[in-house]
Design an enzyme around this catalytic site. Structure first.
Site, PDB file in Angstrom:
ATOM      1  N   HIS A 231       0.792  -1.237   0.000  1.00  0.00           N
ATOM      2  CA  HIS A 231       0.000   0.000   0.000  1.00  0.00           C
ATOM      3  C   HIS A 231       0.825   1.289   0.000  1.00  0.00           C
ATOM      4  O   HIS A 231       0.286   2.368  -0.116  1.00  0.00           O
ATOM      5  CB  HIS A 231      -0.967   0.029   1.180  1.00  0.00           C
ATOM      6  CG  HIS A 231      -0.281   0.381   2.491  1.00  0.00           C
ATOM      7  ND1 HIS A 231       0.540  -0.490   3.144  1.00  0.00           N
ATOM      8  CD2 HIS A 231      -0.302   1.502   3.229  1.00  0.00           C
ATOM      9  CE1 HIS A 231       0.993   0.078   4.241  1.00  0.00           C
ATOM     10  NE2 HIS A 231       0.511   1.301   4.322  1.00  0.00           N
TER      11      HIS A 231
HETATM   12  N1  UDP Z   1      -4.346  -4.911   8.502  1.00  0.00           N
HETATM   13  C1  UDP Z   1      -5.632  -5.396   8.578  1.00  0.00           C
HETATM   14  N2  UDP Z   1      -6.252  -5.787   7.414  1.00  0.00           N
HETATM   15  C2  UDP Z   1      -5.631  -5.752   6.200  1.00  0.00           C
HETATM   16  C3  UDP Z   1      -4.298  -5.256   6.140  1.00  0.00           C
HETATM   17  C4  UDP Z   1      -3.688  -4.835   7.314  1.00  0.00           C
HETATM   18  O1  UDP Z   1      -6.209  -5.469   9.655  1.00  0.00           O
HETATM   19  O2  UDP Z   1      -6.249  -6.120   5.191  1.00  0.00           O
HETATM   20  C5  UDP Z   1      -3.696  -4.478   9.749  1.00  0.00           C
HETATM   21  C6  UDP Z   1      -2.362  -5.150  10.008  1.00  0.00           C
HETATM   22  O3  UDP Z   1      -2.548  -6.381  10.663  1.00  0.00           O
HETATM   23  C7  UDP Z   1      -1.647  -4.120  10.851  1.00  0.00           C
HETATM   24  C8  UDP Z   1      -2.159  -2.815  10.314  1.00  0.00           C
HETATM   25  O4  UDP Z   1      -3.377  -3.108   9.625  1.00  0.00           O
HETATM   26  O5  UDP Z   1      -2.012  -4.215  12.198  1.00  0.00           O
HETATM   27  C9  UDP Z   1      -1.156  -2.235   9.362  1.00  0.00           C
HETATM   28  O6  UDP Z   1      -1.730  -1.207   8.649  1.00  0.00           O
HETATM   29  P1  UDP Z   1      -1.124  -0.662   7.289  1.00  0.00           P
HETATM   30  O7  UDP Z   1      -0.399  -1.750   6.603  1.00  0.00           O
HETATM   31  O8  UDP Z   1      -2.267  -0.016   6.577  1.00  0.00           O
HETATM   32  O9  UDP Z   1      -0.191   0.521   7.769  1.00  0.00           O
HETATM   33  P2  UDP Z   1       1.319   0.634   8.275  1.00  0.00           P
HETATM   34  O10 UDP Z   1       1.516  -0.326   9.395  1.00  0.00           O
HETATM   35  O11 UDP Z   1       2.202   0.373   7.102  1.00  0.00           O
HETATM   36  O12 UDP Z   1       1.421   2.043   8.742  1.00  0.00           O
END
Ligand code: UDP
Length: 362
Positions: free
Chosen positions: A211
């Protein structure tokens, strides 16, 4: 009584905020100074799969203030949030503003609070990728420099802040995402039926999430990643690919989805709720991701991870051998998948009680 206004807007922030809200509710039942928490949802992520499901699954109260997302550029989004958050803070004068992580909502909250001299608590402070082209890196640096209480998940984060001369108000509390992985890990085992729904065997599939703007917005990078996913998908090892809205729209625009034979072994699904996501993370053979949170959850749940970036903020997972930086080359990704992790230490990320330690600081 202490009054806190918490600012959230994006998926990982709902998860982190859920853990602090639970700790506040628990603390309030035990007496002492009451903490009253009210929440602003900036509307950065707004639909069922990216927002509402997290509030319902994790038993969170609906936010007191729901802002409307306006525009699509960073400037328009952050600018409108700043106006709205400032108005709410002026009317309510909390003792603290709590912000999480590194999104535009984090920066808007910190800027608004800072100008009004309201103390800022930054949870997940001190992380650095040392890649200043990332919007997340810009948001982190600026927020850390405005914050009063900086809650670091790791000692690396503490050192990163010291290197920028931020020493006052810095605390190593552990990782609130680890609290969430432990707590909701147990709930997920009881409630999620995702393995059955997708007809997946344990340790017989790959899980992929993409993403980051640096990957989705660059045609070469997203195409290269898509090639890699197609190459590893097979009947024995399908790839489960929950699609972030930005990724879906880019793959559709470029006409990549469904173009090859092996695409039938890729499960393109909507973004998942946290409980289903945890069960997939625990049971995947390996996780391929550019997400910060997912890299760490892979480690917490002892699943090897291949990171689809050239660098990471979560360097401990790499040092421990459970996470490999592959960037976007299909050959390098395939090579990483063949290697096995070495050892496992969670120490750096705390003991699953980061939320309580944060409350003690308030
Ligand atoms: N997550 C979720 N469903 C999904 C993808 C990610 O619940 O389809 C959760 C994942 O387990 C983690 C969080 O969202 O706890 C991560 O979010 P994201 O990847 O959007 O953001 P980042 O961590 O890169 O800031």
């Amino acid at each position: 009584m202490k009054r806190i206004i918490t600012i959230v807007g994006a998926r990982p922030q709902f998860i982190k905020a859920a853990m602090l809200s639970r700790a506040i509710a628990d603390r309030n039942t035990r007496g002492g100074t009451l903490i009253k928490e009210e929440m602003i949802h900036t509307g950065q992520h707004y639909d069922e799969n990216m927002s509402r499901i997290f509030f319902s699954e994790m038993g969170m109260l609906p936010p007191k203030w729901q802002l409307q997302r306006s525009g699509t550029s960073h400037g328009a989004i952050t600018g409108q949030m700043l106006i709205d958050i400032e108005r709410i803070l002026l009317e309510n004068q909390p003792d603290f503003v709590v912000v999480y992580g590194d999104t535009d909502s984090t920066l808007a909250g910190a800027l608004a609070a800072s100008k009004l001299h309201i103390p800022i608590v930054h949870i997940e402070a001190g992380l650095r990728s040392f890649n200043k082209t990332m919007p997340e890196e810009q948001n982190r640096i600026l927020t850390d420099h405005l914050s009063d209480i900086l809650c670091c998940p790791t000692q690396t984060a503490v050192r990163n802040l010291a290197a920028e001369n931020i020493r006052h108000g810095v605390h190593h509390v552990g990782d609130i995402m680890y609290d969430a992985a432990l707590f909701f890990g147990q709930v997920a085992e009881r409630k999620s039926t995702i393995l059955r729904t997708l007809n997946l065997g344990k340790k017989a599939f790959y899980l992929c999430t993409i993403h980051r703007a640096e990957n989705t917005d660059d045609t070469q990078r997203i195409s290269s990643l898509y090639d890699a996913v197609e190459q590893i998908a097979s009947p024995e090892h399908p790839v489960v690919f929950p699609l972030h809205p930005r990724t879906r729209s880019r793959l559709e625009k470029l006409g990549l989805m469904g173009r090859g034979d092996s695409d039938r072994y890729i499960h393109f699904i909507e973004p998942l709720g946290f409980l289903d996501m945890i069960v997939l993370e625990k049971n995947a053979t390996c996780i391929l991701t550019d997400s910060g949170g997912v890299q760490k959850e892979a480690y917490f749940h002892r699943t090897p991870c291949v990171t689809l970036r050239a660098e990471t903020e979560w360097v401990e997972t790499v040092t421990a051998g459970w996470n490999q930086l592959a960037d976007v080359s299909p050959e390098r990704i395939a090579e990483c998948l063949r290697r096995q992790p070495a050892r496992h230490e969670i120490g750096e990320y705390g003991d699953g009680h980061a939320a309580e330690k944060i409350l003690r600081l308030l």
